[in-house]
Write a protein that holds these residues in place. Sequence first.
Motif, short mmCIF file in Angstrom:
data_model
loop_
_atom_site.label_atom_id
_atom_site.label_comp_id
_atom_site.label_asym_id
_atom_site.label_seq_id
_atom_site.Cartn_x
_atom_site.Cartn_y
_atom_site.Cartn_z
N HIS A 1 0.84 -1.21 0.00
CA HIS A 1 0.00 0.00 0.00
C HIS A 1 0.87 1.25 0.00
O HIS A 1 0.44 2.31 -0.47
CB HIS A 1 -0.92 0.01 1.23
CG HIS A 1 -1.93 -1.10 1.26
ND1 HIS A 1 -2.86 -1.28 0.26
CD2 HIS A 1 -2.15 -2.07 2.17
CE1 HIS A 1 -3.62 -2.31 0.57
NE2 HIS A 1 -3.20 -2.82 1.71
N TYR A 2 2.08 1.14 0.54
CA TYR A 2 2.97 2.30 0.63
C TYR A 2 3.48 2.75 -0.73
O TYR A 2 4.13 3.79 -0.83
CB TYR A 2 4.17 1.99 1.54
CG TYR A 2 4.96 0.77 1.14
CD1 TYR A 2 5.93 0.85 0.16
CD2 TYR A 2 4.73 -0.46 1.75
CE1 TYR A 2 6.66 -0.28 -0.22
CE2 TYR A 2 5.46 -1.58 1.39
CZ TYR A 2 6.42 -1.49 0.41
OH TYR A 2 7.13 -2.60 0.04
N ASN A 3 3.17 2.01 -1.78
CA ASN A 3 3.55 2.45 -3.13
C ASN A 3 2.39 3.13 -3.87
O ASN A 3 2.49 3.35 -5.07
CB ASN A 3 4.10 1.28 -3.94
CG ASN A 3 5.56 1.01 -3.62
OD1 ASN A 3 6.30 1.93 -3.27
ND2 ASN A 3 5.99 -0.23 -3.71
N TYR A 4 1.34 3.45 -3.14
CA TYR A 4 0.30 4.34 -3.70
C TYR A 4 0.56 5.73 -3.16
O TYR A 4 0.60 5.95 -1.95
CB TYR A 4 -1.10 3.87 -3.28
CG TYR A 4 -2.20 4.79 -3.77
CD1 TYR A 4 -2.76 4.62 -5.03
CD2 TYR A 4 -2.65 5.85 -2.99
CE1 TYR A 4 -3.76 5.47 -5.49
CE2 TYR A 4 -3.64 6.71 -3.44
CZ TYR A 4 -4.19 6.51 -4.70
OH TYR A 4 -5.17 7.36 -5.15
N ASP A 5 0.73 6.70 -4.05
CA ASP A 5 1.05 8.06 -3.65
C ASP A 5 -0.16 8.98 -3.73
O ASP A 5 -0.98 8.88 -4.65
CB ASP A 5 2.18 8.63 -4.52
CG ASP A 5 3.55 8.17 -4.06
OD1 ASP A 5 3.62 7.36 -3.11
OD2 ASP A 5 4.55 8.60 -4.65
N PHE A 6 -0.23 9.89 -2.76
CA PHE A 6 -1.24 10.95 -2.73
C PHE A 6 -0.56 12.26 -3.16
O PHE A 6 0.50 12.61 -2.63
CB PHE A 6 -1.80 11.12 -1.32
CG PHE A 6 -2.50 9.89 -0.79
CD1 PHE A 6 -3.88 9.78 -0.88
CD2 PHE A 6 -1.79 8.86 -0.20
CE1 PHE A 6 -4.53 8.65 -0.38
CE2 PHE A 6 -2.43 7.74 0.30
CZ PHE A 6 -3.80 7.63 0.21
N PHE A 7 -1.18 12.96 -4.08
CA PHE A 7 -0.59 14.20 -4.61
C PHE A 7 -1.32 15.42 -4.06
O PHE A 7 -2.53 15.38 -3.82
CB PHE A 7 -0.65 14.20 -6.13
CG PHE A 7 0.42 13.38 -6.77
CD1 PHE A 7 1.52 13.97 -7.39
CD2 PHE A 7 0.36 11.99 -6.75
CE1 PHE A 7 2.52 13.22 -7.97
CE2 PHE A 7 1.35 11.22 -7.32
CZ PHE A 7 2.43 11.84 -7.94
N ALA A 8 -0.58 16.51 -3.89
CA ALA A 8 -1.15 17.79 -3.47
C ALA A 8 -0.81 18.85 -4.50
O ALA A 8 0.24 18.79 -5.15
CB ALA A 8 -0.60 18.20 -2.10
N GLY A 9 -1.73 19.82 -4.65
CA GLY A 9 -1.54 20.89 -5.62
C GLY A 9 -2.09 20.56 -6.99
O GLY A 9 -2.02 21.39 -7.90
N LEU A 10 -2.66 19.36 -7.14
CA LEU A 10 -3.17 18.90 -8.44
C LEU A 10 -4.64 18.54 -8.35
O LEU A 10 -5.16 18.15 -7.30
CB LEU A 10 -2.39 17.67 -8.92
CG LEU A 10 -0.94 17.89 -9.33
CD1 LEU A 10 -0.28 16.54 -9.63
CD2 LEU A 10 -0.84 18.81 -10.54
#
Length: 508
Positions: A410-419
Motif C-alpha cells: 500500500h505504501y507504493n500508492y502516492d497521494f498528490f497535493a496541488g493537483l
Amino acid sequence: MKQTFQICYTSDTHGHVFPVNYAAHSPEASGLLNLACQVGKDGDTLLLDGGDSLQGTPLSQYYLDHSAACAVHPIAAAFNALGLDYFTLGNHDFNFGYEALKSYLCAMNAVCLCANLQDLKGELPLRAEAVHTLASGLRVGITGVVTDHVNVWEQPQNLEHLRVTDTFQAAKAALARLRPLCEVCVCIYHGGFEKDLATGRTLSSSGENIACKMARELNFDLLLTGHQHMAVEGVRLGGTYAAQPPAGAGQYLRVKGVYSGGACRFSSALLPVGRRHPAQPYQDLLGLEEKVQAWLDQPIGTLHAPIPPEEKLSSALYGSQVAALFNQVQLAATGADFSCTSLGNAPVGLASPVTMRGVTSAYLFSNTLVVLQVTEPVLRAALERCAAYFTLKNGRPAVSEAFLLPKIEHYNYDFFAGLAYTFDLRRPVGSRVTRLARLGGAPLGPGPFSLCTSNYRATGTGGYEALRDCPVLWRGSTEMPELVARYIQAHSPLPPLHNADLEVVWQA
C-alpha cells in the motif's frame, strides 16, 4: 563423515530492541532482547544478521538524536547479548552518516562483512569475508553484500567517505576467494528477489534486488537475503538454497545444514520470538526506553478534529487527511509547486492532542525530502502508477494484486497535493488519467514544475521510474517526523486540509 550445523538469522530488525509495540504502547513478543533468550548457541551454531538495524523505531530515532548522552549503544548491546557472530549492512544503516555508522560498528562484538563497501577513511572495523571453523571442524566461508542502490537512495553527504560498489561483482569475487578455503559458502545479502518465487514473474528490473540472479549464476551454498521484508522460509534456486525472514524481529530464521560427501543439504523454518528476555542488558537499557516513552507521550499540538484510522482502499479512492497533512508539511518546507507522499500498510489516523507517538506511528519512515524538476509527462506517468493500484471486481473498485502480491505494498500508492486529477478505472492500466490540472482547475501550463517527494520515492522506487532521472533541485536533511511535529506546533489547532482534488470514476 556427516557434519551438521545450524544458522540463526535475522534481518531488517529496524531498531526493534525491546519487546514493545510503540504505536499501541503495549508489549509484544518481538525484539532482539527477547530473541536472546531463544537462540541456543554452541560450537556448531552461527548467528548472522542481514542489516537495516539502525532505523525504524522511536527508540533508534531517540538514541541517534541523543547518542552523546548515552553510555551504551542499545542496538549493539542487544546484538551482543544475542551472541551475534557476523553481519552485513543494510541500506538504512547509511542514513545517519559516517560517524553514526562507525559508532555502531565499533560497539559490536560481531564482525561486519560487507564486500562491496569501501571505507575511504579506513576507520571502520570492516571485512569482505571470513572463514569460520565450527567445533566439528567444518569450515564455513561467509561474505556479506548490500544492495548497490544505496548509491541511488542515500544523501551524498552520508557517502562522502564511503564507496558502495557493484553488488554482484563483489559477491562473485568474494566467493572466488572463499571457495578454495572452506566446505560451505554463505552469502548474507541485504537485497531481495527480483522474481516472484512462485510464478517466475519479474518483480523488478532495476537491479535493486538480484537474489535470483545471484543464486542461479553464482554457486553459494546458502544465500540469506533481506530488504524486501518478505517471509521466505526456504527455496532452492539452481544450486543455491535461499531464505529470508520478515522485518521487525518478530520472527527469526533457523537454518539446519548437513554436510556430507562434498555437498550440503539445508532445511529451514521461521520461528516466532518469545516473550522472555535476559536481565541484562534489559535493565541497563531500561532507562533509555523510559525516556523514549516519555518523549513519545509529549503533546505537540492539537487538531480541530481527530482523524480516525483511514482504511486503505477508501483513502485511495476519496483522499486521506493524514496524507494531506504530510503533503502540506512538504509544501511548506520546500515551496514546491506540487507534492506527493505515501502512507504505510496499516490504517493510520491522528488523535488530538497530537503526540510524538502519534506522529511516528503515522509516518513510519526516516525519510528526508527531495525536490525534483518534473514535466507534465512525468507527472502523468507517476499518476498512472497510482491509478494501477485499483482493479474492478464485480464492477466495484478493489486493490490490484500488483500491490498485494508477493507482498503488500500500500505504501507504493502516492497521494498528490496541488493537483486536480481523475482516474477512470474503466480504462486500461497506463491510460487511466483523464484529467490533470492545477488545484482549482487551471491548466498546468508548459512547465517545468517542482515536485516535493521523499528521498525514497525520488529514486523511482515502487514503480515510479519516471522520477528517477529528473533533475534534483533541492535536498533536505531533516527527517519527516520532525518536520511534521514542527508544523503541527506552529499551526495548532490544525484545521482540515484540502490540498488536492482527486476523482476516481468506475461507473457509467
